[in-house]
Design a protein around this motif. Sequence first.
Motif, PDB file in Angstrom:
ATOM      1  N   UNK A   1     -59.562  67.715  35.704  1.00  0.00           N
ATOM      2  CA  UNK A   1     -60.520  66.935  36.481  1.00  0.00           C
ATOM      3  C   UNK A   1     -60.547  67.392  37.934  1.00  0.00           C
ATOM      4  N   UNK A   2     -59.373  67.685  38.473  1.00  0.00           N
ATOM      5  CA  UNK A   2     -59.335  68.185  39.855  1.00  0.00           C
ATOM      6  C   UNK A   2     -60.103  69.490  39.994  1.00  0.00           C
ATOM      7  N   UNK A   3     -60.012  70.345  38.974  1.00  0.00           N
ATOM      8  CA  UNK A   3     -60.672  71.651  39.039  1.00  0.00           C
ATOM      9  C   UNK A   3     -62.161  71.593  38.695  1.00  0.00           C
ATOM     10  N   UNK A   4     -62.533  70.721  37.759  1.00  0.00           N
ATOM     11  CA  UNK A   4     -63.885  70.766  37.200  1.00  0.00           C
ATOM     12  C   UNK A   4     -64.687  69.492  37.419  1.00  0.00           C
ATOM     13  N   UNK A   5     -64.220  68.633  38.298  1.00  0.00           N
ATOM     14  CA  UNK A   5     -64.887  67.346  38.498  1.00  0.00           C
ATOM     15  C   UNK A   5     -66.371  67.511  38.831  1.00  0.00           C
ATOM     16  N   UNK A   6     -66.694  68.440  39.686  1.00  0.00           N
ATOM     17  CA  UNK A   6     -68.090  68.622  40.092  1.00  0.00           C
ATOM     18  C   UNK A   6     -68.965  69.049  38.910  1.00  0.00           C
ATOM     19  N   UNK A   7     -68.481  70.010  38.118  1.00  0.00           N
ATOM     20  CA  UNK A   7     -69.261  70.469  36.966  1.00  0.00           C
ATOM     21  C   UNK A   7     -69.405  69.365  35.917  1.00  0.00           C
ATOM     22  N   UNK A   8     -68.326  68.625  35.682  1.00  0.00           N
ATOM     23  CA  UNK A   8     -68.371  67.552  34.689  1.00  0.00           C
ATOM     24  C   UNK A   8     -69.311  66.446  35.150  1.00  0.00           C
ATOM     25  N   UNK A   9     -69.190  66.050  36.404  1.00  0.00           N
ATOM     26  CA  UNK A   9     -70.061  65.010  36.958  1.00  0.00           C
ATOM     27  C   UNK A   9     -71.520  65.458  36.894  1.00  0.00           C
ATOM     28  N   UNK A  10     -71.777  66.675  37.293  1.00  0.00           N
ATOM     29  CA  UNK A  10     -73.141  67.200  37.259  1.00  0.00           C
ATOM     30  C   UNK A  10     -73.687  67.200  35.830  1.00  0.00           C
ATOM     31  N   UNK A  11     -72.860  67.623  34.882  1.00  0.00           N
ATOM     32  CA  UNK A  11     -73.284  67.634  33.482  1.00  0.00           C
ATOM     33  C   UNK A  11     -73.604  66.246  32.974  1.00  0.00           C
ATOM     34  N   UNK A  12     -72.756  65.278  33.311  1.00  0.00           N
ATOM     35  CA  UNK A  12     -73.009  63.898  32.867  1.00  0.00           C
ATOM     36  C   UNK A  12     -74.270  63.333  33.516  1.00  0.00           C
ATOM     37  N   UNK A  13     -74.489  63.670  34.780  1.00  0.00           N
ATOM     38  CA  UNK A  13     -75.706  63.218  35.451  1.00  0.00           C
ATOM     39  C   UNK A  13     -76.949  63.754  34.750  1.00  0.00           C
ATOM     40  N   UNK A  14     -76.891  65.004  34.276  1.00  0.00           N
ATOM     41  CA  UNK A  14     -78.030  65.573  33.550  1.00  0.00           C
ATOM     42  C   UNK A  14     -78.290  64.835  32.244  1.00  0.00           C
ATOM     43  N   UNK A  15     -77.215  64.434  31.558  1.00  0.00           N
ATOM     44  CA  UNK A  15     -77.384  63.631  30.344  1.00  0.00           C
ATOM     45  C   UNK A  15     -78.119  62.329  30.700  1.00  0.00           C
ATOM     46  N   UNK A  16     -77.681  61.675  31.738  1.00  0.00           N
ATOM     47  CA  UNK A  16     -78.278  60.393  32.124  1.00  0.00           C
ATOM     48  C   UNK A  16     -79.747  60.584  32.527  1.00  0.00           C
ATOM     49  N   UNK A  17     -80.015  61.590  33.330  1.00  0.00           N
ATOM     50  CA  UNK A  17     -81.393  61.847  33.782  1.00  0.00           C
ATOM     51  C   UNK A  17     -82.315  62.099  32.587  1.00  0.00           C
ATOM     52  N   UNK A  18     -81.882  62.962  31.669  1.00  0.00           N
ATOM     53  CA  UNK A  18     -82.741  63.306  30.537  1.00  0.00           C
ATOM     54  C   UNK A  18     -82.968  62.128  29.597  1.00  0.00           C
ATOM     55  N   UNK A  19     -81.937  61.328  29.374  1.00  0.00           N
ATOM     56  CA  UNK A  19     -82.128  60.160  28.510  1.00  0.00           C
ATOM     57  C   UNK A  19     -82.899  59.055  29.231  1.00  0.00           C
ATOM     58  N   UNK A  20     -82.770  58.981  30.530  1.00  0.00           N
ATOM     59  CA  UNK A  20     -83.580  58.026  31.291  1.00  0.00           C
ATOM     60  C   UNK A  20     -85.064  58.393  31.153  1.00  0.00           C
ATOM     61  N   UNK A  21     -85.368  59.670  31.295  1.00  0.00           N
ATOM     62  CA  UNK A  21     -86.761  60.118  31.219  1.00  0.00           C
ATOM     63  C   UNK A  21     -87.377  59.837  29.857  1.00  0.00           C
ATOM     64  N   UNK A  22     -86.603  60.071  28.781  1.00  0.00           N
ATOM     65  CA  UNK A  22     -87.172  59.782  27.463  1.00  0.00           C
ATOM     66  C   UNK A  22     -87.346  58.275  27.302  1.00  0.00           C
ATOM     67  N   UNK A  23     -86.458  57.492  27.890  1.00  0.00           N
ATOM     68  CA  UNK A  23     -86.612  56.036  27.858  1.00  0.00           C
ATOM     69  C   UNK A  23     -87.893  55.585  28.546  1.00  0.00           C
ATOM     70  N   UNK A  24     -88.172  56.188  29.694  1.00  0.00           N
ATOM     71  CA  UNK A  24     -89.409  55.859  30.415  1.00  0.00           C
ATOM     72  C   UNK A  24     -90.622  56.226  29.564  1.00  0.00           C
ATOM     73  N   UNK A  25     -90.561  57.385  28.904  1.00  0.00           N
ATOM     74  CA  UNK A  25     -91.673  57.789  28.046  1.00  0.00           C
ATOM     75  C   UNK A  25     -91.824  56.877  26.833  1.00  0.00           C
ATOM     76  N   UNK A  26     -90.746  56.203  26.478  1.00  0.00           N
ATOM     77  CA  UNK A  26     -90.798  55.255  25.361  1.00  0.00           C
ATOM     78  C   UNK A  26     -91.072  53.830  25.853  1.00  0.00           C
TER      79      UNK A  26
END
Length: 189
Positions: free
Chosen positions: A114-139
């Motif tokens: 986590x100390x080494x990869x926190x930024x990449x992991x956080x960024x990846x999780x944010x992309x999951x949230x953004x993409x699922x939020x967008x499909x939710x809006x479209x639905x």
Amino acid sequence: MRPPKVLEEDVLESLTKVFREKGYEGASLSDLAEATNLKKASLYHRFPKGKQAMAEAVLQNVNKWVQENIFSVLQNEILTPEERLKNALSQISVLYSAGEETCIFRALSMRVGLELFEEQINSGMQLWIINFKEIGIELNFEEDEALDLALQTLIEIQGALVVSRTMRDKNIFSQTLQKIETRYLHRFL
């Protein structure tokens, strides 16, 4: 110049398997070399910064796969939002071998990882949230509802992976994906 004996995609797949099984701290250089059928020196030749560079390459490769096979499906306007959601959930099942594989974010998010990869992991999780939020809006969910649903989706996928593996029951993961689909598509049932 002769071609490498072991293809890059095979190396990354093998490294991913080791990191998923042992985490960052638990994966030794010997484990990584054995899994890739390379000598330690060959691994260092490919990844001069050692195990950290290997894990970074794995994260990049998994993120690329997710972008190509899940996020691009969610964003594909040729299909209806319902079709995109169903296809993306199907690809999530592929990514995690129907619940048998550990998420690379989880595997690399223990203490040192986590100390080494926190930024990449956080960024990846944010992309999951953004993409699922967008499909939710479209639905037809309101923006705040879509955000809540996207976050809940990520939490449920991650939780189902842990529970499915711990209980050795793939049905838990597939049932969770089905419940996510139902929540998005049949919100008033």
